[in-house]
Write an enzyme that holds these catalytic residues in place. Structure first.
Site, mmCIF file in Angstrom:
data_model
loop_
_atom_site.group_PDB
_atom_site.id
_atom_site.type_symbol
_atom_site.label_atom_id
_atom_site.label_comp_id
_atom_site.label_asym_id
_atom_site.label_seq_id
_atom_site.Cartn_x
_atom_site.Cartn_y
_atom_site.Cartn_z
ATOM 1 N N ASP A 67 34.987 47.131 50.980
ATOM 2 C CA ASP A 67 35.745 48.354 50.698
ATOM 3 C C ASP A 67 35.209 49.066 49.468
ATOM 4 O O ASP A 67 34.395 48.519 48.716
ATOM 5 C CB ASP A 67 37.249 48.042 50.540
ATOM 6 C CG ASP A 67 37.511 46.835 49.642
ATOM 7 O OD1 ASP A 67 36.601 46.415 48.913
ATOM 8 O OD2 ASP A 67 38.638 46.319 49.665
ATOM 9 N N ASP A 129 50.372 41.376 49.006
ATOM 10 C CA ASP A 129 51.095 41.726 50.238
ATOM 11 C C ASP A 129 50.316 41.302 51.479
ATOM 12 O O ASP A 129 50.586 41.776 52.575
ATOM 13 C CB ASP A 129 51.364 43.237 50.270
ATOM 14 C CG ASP A 129 50.086 44.061 50.175
ATOM 15 O OD1 ASP A 129 48.983 43.460 50.122
ATOM 16 O OD2 ASP A 129 50.177 45.303 50.149
ATOM 17 N N HIS A 131 47.158 41.897 52.070
ATOM 18 C CA HIS A 131 46.069 42.767 52.521
ATOM 19 C C HIS A 131 44.728 42.062 52.369
ATOM 20 O O HIS A 131 44.528 41.252 51.466
ATOM 21 C CB HIS A 131 46.095 44.147 51.837
ATOM 22 C CG HIS A 131 45.690 44.199 50.402
ATOM 23 N ND1 HIS A 131 46.550 44.574 49.400
ATOM 24 C CD2 HIS A 131 44.511 43.960 49.790
ATOM 25 C CE1 HIS A 131 45.913 44.561 48.239
ATOM 26 N NE2 HIS A 131 44.672 44.188 48.450
ATOM 27 N N GLU A 136 46.291 47.445 54.417
ATOM 28 C CA GLU A 136 47.646 47.229 53.932
ATOM 29 C C GLU A 136 48.579 46.880 55.105
ATOM 30 O O GLU A 136 48.186 47.010 56.262
ATOM 31 C CB GLU A 136 48.136 48.514 53.242
ATOM 32 C CG GLU A 136 47.311 48.916 52.010
ATOM 33 C CD GLU A 136 47.639 48.093 50.762
ATOM 34 O OE1 GLU A 136 48.109 46.953 50.883
ATOM 35 O OE2 GLU A 136 47.407 48.607 49.653
HETATM 36 C C1 GLP Z 1 41.714 44.477 45.985
HETATM 37 C C2 GLP Z 1 40.582 44.341 46.987
HETATM 38 C C3 GLP Z 1 40.764 43.107 47.841
HETATM 39 C C4 GLP Z 1 41.057 41.916 46.963
HETATM 40 C C5 GLP Z 1 42.330 42.143 46.196
HETATM 41 C C6 GLP Z 1 42.746 40.964 45.335
HETATM 42 O O1 GLP Z 1 42.832 45.065 46.521
HETATM 43 N N1 GLP Z 1 40.464 45.471 47.832
HETATM 44 O O2 GLP Z 1 39.578 42.913 48.618
HETATM 45 O O3 GLP Z 1 41.151 40.762 47.752
HETATM 46 O O4 GLP Z 1 42.111 43.267 45.365
HETATM 47 O O5 GLP Z 1 42.143 41.029 44.080
HETATM 48 P P1 GLP Z 1 42.121 39.840 43.047
HETATM 49 O O6 GLP Z 1 41.116 38.865 43.569
HETATM 50 O O7 GLP Z 1 41.683 40.454 41.757
HETATM 51 O O8 GLP Z 1 43.490 39.264 43.000
#
Ligand code: GLP
Length: 234
Positions: A67, A129, A131, A136
């Site tokens: 992403d 959540d 995702h 989402e």
């Molecule tokens: C963002 C990214 C996700 C990732 C999530 C969790 O939303 N788009 O791909 O998994 O953050 O991030 P973290 O690993 O910092 O908790």
């Protein structure tokens, strides 16, 4: 779906780095699906170590990131910059081998992945959540790469990366849930307690649009790596 419990995020990173090593030995031109966020950082640190130790090379490999933000306030806020500083500039991917979805290429991103041969190994973190990427809750399970609106919950979780929080982007381009599902091997990592509910939805084992990660439940080759602290809290 296999649940693998380890003591620390570092141990998780080092173990998954061995999967990279094995795959690259068998297939030097492997295609990796890569993720951002704090969770995969110990993995990227382990890959850099392995590269420096001469155990792995990415010279024939390619990557497709999950992403990217739309209208990130600064270059330093983009996921491309995150990947550059945390992995790409420390290893030997060739120029042009690292791909990111964008507003311009989102309609052809899935086709580019397919034409490259499909993703051999997809790394995922997970949102509070549930995702994955920026899919989402209520994202259709058959979605391909698309423009996604971030929920307030996700913006709040990611605000720590942006000055003041209000600059956190509202939209991103993300691989869809089907794009992710097409990968031959998926590794999802969760190492902090904010992910308890999301991991519970996977343990429950019921596909549910409210928990996008449950789209992975029927995939034949998924490893979920958890810290023992998180596992104990489920
Ligand atoms: C963002 C990214 C996700 C990732 C999530 C969790 O939303 N788009 O791909 O998994 O953050 O991030 P973290 O690993 O910092 O908790």
């Amino acid at each position: 779906m296999r649940f693998i419990i380890m003591d620390t995020p570092k141990e998780i990173g080092e173990t998954i780095a061995k999967d990279f090593e094995e795959l690259l030995k068998k297939k030097p031109d492997a295609i990796f699906g890569l993720a951002t966020g704090s969770t995969p950082l110990p993995l990227y640190a382990a890959l850099i170590e392995d590269y420096k130790a001469g155990k792995i090379s990415f010279k024939d490999a390619k990557s497709f990131n999950l992403d990217e933000y739309v209208n990130a306030p600064k270059e330093e806020d983009t996921y491309r910059y995150f990947m550059k500083t945390n992995l790409f500039e420390h290893v030997d991917f060739k120029e042009g081998a690292n791909h990111f979805p964008s507003f311009e290429n989102m309609k052809t991103y899935d086709k580019s992945i397919d034409e490259a041969g499909g993703i051999d190994l997809q790394i995922l973190g997970i949102g509070r959540d549930g995702h994955v990427g920026f899919n989402e809750p209520d994202t259709p399970f058959d979605s391909l790469t698309h423009l996604a609106e971030l929920t307030e919950n996700t913006r709040e979780a990611n605000a720590r990366f942006f000055k003041g929080g209000e600059e956190t982007p509202h939209e991103a381009i993300t691989m869809g849930l089907k794009t992710i599902y097409k990968a031959r091997h998926i590794i999802l990592i969760a190492s902090d307690l904010t992910k308890v509910d999301a991991i519970r939805s996977l343990k429950k084992g019921v596909k549910d649009l409210a928990w996008p990660c449950t789209s992975l439940l029927t995939h034949p080759n998924v490893d979920i790596y958890l810290t023992k602290e998180l596992f104990a809290a489920i």
